[in-house]
Each structure stands twice: as structure tokens, then as C-alpha cells.
Design an enzyme around this catalytic site. Structure first.
Site, PDB file in Angstrom:
ATOM      1  CG  ASP A  93      -0.294  -0.323   2.534  1.00  0.00           C
ATOM      2  OD1 ASP A  93       0.950  -0.500   2.576  1.00  0.00           O
ATOM      3  OD2 ASP A  93      -1.003  -0.400   3.553  1.00  0.00           O
ATOM      4  CG  ASP A  96       6.513   5.661   6.515  1.00  0.00           C
ATOM      5  OD1 ASP A  96       6.861   6.808   6.190  1.00  0.00           O
ATOM      6  OD2 ASP A  96       6.265   5.351   7.702  1.00  0.00           O
ATOM      7  CB  VAL A 146      -2.834   8.323   4.223  1.00  0.00           C
ATOM      8  CG1 VAL A 146      -2.472   9.735   3.802  1.00  0.00           C
ATOM      9  CG2 VAL A 146      -1.694   7.359   3.923  1.00  0.00           C
ATOM     10  CG  ASP A 152      -4.528  -0.377   9.646  1.00  0.00           C
ATOM     11  OD1 ASP A 152      -3.514  -0.356   8.930  1.00  0.00           O
ATOM     12  OD2 ASP A 152      -4.517  -0.752  10.830  1.00  0.00           O
TER      13      ASP A 152
HETATM   14  P1  IMP Z   1       7.730   1.011   5.908  1.00  0.00           P
HETATM   15  O1  IMP Z   1       8.321  -0.343   6.213  1.00  0.00           O
HETATM   16  O2  IMP Z   1       8.189   2.063   6.877  1.00  0.00           O
HETATM   17  O3  IMP Z   1       7.910   1.457   4.481  1.00  0.00           O
HETATM   18  O4  IMP Z   1       6.212   0.905   6.210  1.00  0.00           O
HETATM   19  C1  IMP Z   1       5.339   0.346   5.381  1.00  0.00           C
HETATM   20  C2  IMP Z   1       4.115  -0.096   6.153  1.00  0.00           C
HETATM   21  O5  IMP Z   1       3.775   0.792   7.251  1.00  0.00           O
HETATM   22  C3  IMP Z   1       2.954  -0.051   5.216  1.00  0.00           C
HETATM   23  O6  IMP Z   1       2.802  -1.305   4.572  1.00  0.00           O
HETATM   24  C4  IMP Z   1       1.810   0.288   6.136  1.00  0.00           C
HETATM   25  O7  IMP Z   1       1.279  -0.909   6.665  1.00  0.00           O
HETATM   26  C5  IMP Z   1       2.400   1.070   7.279  1.00  0.00           C
HETATM   27  N1  IMP Z   1       2.210   2.539   7.126  1.00  0.00           N
HETATM   28  C6  IMP Z   1       3.163   3.466   6.888  1.00  0.00           C
HETATM   29  N2  IMP Z   1       2.638   4.698   6.795  1.00  0.00           N
HETATM   30  C7  IMP Z   1       1.297   4.543   6.953  1.00  0.00           C
HETATM   31  C8  IMP Z   1       0.178   5.463   6.925  1.00  0.00           C
HETATM   32  O8  IMP Z   1       0.300   6.685   6.730  1.00  0.00           O
HETATM   33  N3  IMP Z   1      -1.060   4.923   7.130  1.00  0.00           N
HETATM   34  C9  IMP Z   1      -1.254   3.598   7.333  1.00  0.00           C
HETATM   35  N4  IMP Z   1      -0.245   2.697   7.345  1.00  0.00           N
HETATM   36  C10 IMP Z   1       1.030   3.169   7.161  1.00  0.00           C
HETATM   37 MG    MG Z   2       1.510  -2.796   5.384  1.00  0.00          MG
END
Ligand code: IMP
Ligand code: MG
Length: 191
Positions: A93, A96, A146, A152
Site C-alpha cells: 500500500d 514509508d 493516511v 488503516d
Molecule cells: P515502511 O516499512 O516504513 O515502508 O512501512 C510500510 C508499512 O507501514 C505499510 O505497509 C503500512 O502498513 C504502514 N504505514 C506506513 N505509513 C502509513 C500510513 O500513513 N497509514 C497507514 N499505514 C502506514
Molecule cells: Mg503494510
């Protein structure tokens, strides 16, 4: 809550993503969605991909609410089929910090995929902590939390057909709201 991307904008974004994926290779594709947030993107994307497609899901969680600092990353890849020689597209999705996608891409490569590309619906600007970038990005968004269209906050709001930015009042309301009462079935003839 403030609408960031309407259902129509999301649909046009998925059109663009599907076209870009197919322009970059038309052979058999194994789409691997990251549960739970990617469920909407996967469902909408695969219906726009021509040609042979297999679909599988993995589960990842980095334990956070609206917290900007992700905790320990948990992966469960039990549902994966044999990937030897497969052209894999990992779908999440949101990108981040990038830690989830980085770990998944590396692991899928270790499992023998011939090629691993990655696709995310959203990418938060200025947050990446990794060297990789997703191969396909639907929308770049500012660094806000978001929800909707699969995303979620504490399990809520995944079902929205648009993407909205959460405001602090939404978070306070979600924390203090009593459980919602069951919805009565509509009145009408019985039997
Ligand atoms: P990353 O490993 O930091 O890139 O995080 C990715 C995961 O964090 C995504 O698959 C989401 O499940 C969750 N996540 C990061 N930012 C958001 C947000 O703004 N809303 C909801 N879930 C988020
Ligand atoms: Mg996720």
C-alpha cells in the site's frame, strides 16, 4: 479527515500502474500482495493486467498506530508458492521508511525468483531509510498519516474507497469512541 485521493483519482492511478507494469514485461507474472494494506490495490491492479497472472499474499507488520517510528518488522511468508524462476511483482500500500519492501524484495530474491520488481500505491516523501526505491509508484504524498483504500489506523478505515489524511481530532475520537452498536437490518417483509 481530509480527502487526499478520491476514488476516481485512485482508479486512474491504478490504470497508470497496470499500463507501466505491462510495458515493462508481458510474460507470466506472480503478483505478491502484502497483507493487509494492499488488498484493494491488488484486487484492482490484477483485473487490469492482461496475460497470465498468479496471485499470492504474504503478511507484514511493523507495529505502529500513527507513530512515525516503526517498530520491529514481522514477516510471515507461509502462503508463498515456489518462486523459482518466477517474474515477481511485490505490491504494497505505502512506502514509508521502505524497511518492509527492502526486507521482502531481498527475501523473495533468496527464494529463487528470476526477477523481483516492487509496486506501491503511495510513497511518502522524505521518509525513506533504505537504498532501494519501488519500481512503480502510484502517488507521491506528503508526510501525513493516511487511511482508506486498504490503509488503516489501528485496524479502522481500511474500507474507505478514497485515501484520507488523518487529523489529530480523528485520532482522539478513535481512541475514545465507545464500540459502535450493531446495525439493525432494514425493516421489510420477513420470511
Ligand atoms: P515502511 O516499512 O516504513 O515502508 O512501512 C510500510 C508499512 O507501514 C505499510 O505497509 C503500512 O502498513 C504502514 N504505514 C506506513 N505509513 C502509513 C500510513 O500513513 N497509514 C497507514 N499505514 C502506514
Ligand atoms: Mg503494510
Amino acid at each position: 479527515m481530509r480527502v487526499l485521493l478520491s476514488a476516481d483519482e485512485l482508479s486512474a492511478g491504478i490504470d497508470r500502474l497496470a499500463a507501466a507494469v505491462r510495458a515493462d514485461g508481458t510474460g507470466p507474472l506472480t503478483v505478491i500482495g502484502v497483507l493487509t494494506g494492499s488488498l484493494m490495490v491488488v484486487a484492482d491492479l490484477i483485473r487490469r493486467l492482461d496475460g497470465p497472472v498468479r496471485v499470492s499474499m504474504v503478511w507484514a507488520s511493523s507495529y505502529r498506530g500513527t507513530d512515525t517510528t516503526p517498530g520491529r518488522l514481522d514477516l510471515n511468508l507461509d502462503l508463498l508458492p515456489d518462486l523459482a524462476g518466477q517474474d515477481v511483482l511485490v505490491v504494497d500500500d505505502i512506502f514509508d521508511t521502505g524497511r518492509t519492501l527492502e526486507a521482502l524484495v531481498a527475501e523473495l530474491g533468496r527464494r529463487g525468483a528470476a526477477r523481483v520488481r516492487s509496486l506501491v500505491l503511495l510513497r511518502k516523501l522524505g521518509r525513506s531509510e533504505v537504498a532501494i526505491e519501488p519500481d512503480f509508484v502510484g502517488f507521491d504524498i506528503p508526510d501525513v498519516f493516511v487511511v482508506g483504500y486498504g490503509l488503516d489506523f489501528d485496524g479502522a478505515w481500511r474500507h474507505l474507497s478514497h485515501v484520507a489524511a488523518l487529523e489529530s481530532s480523528d485520532i482522539a475520537a478513535a481512541r475514545h469512541a465507545p464500540p459502535e452498536p450493531p446495525v439493525d437490518p432494514p425493516a421489510g417483509p420477513r420470511g
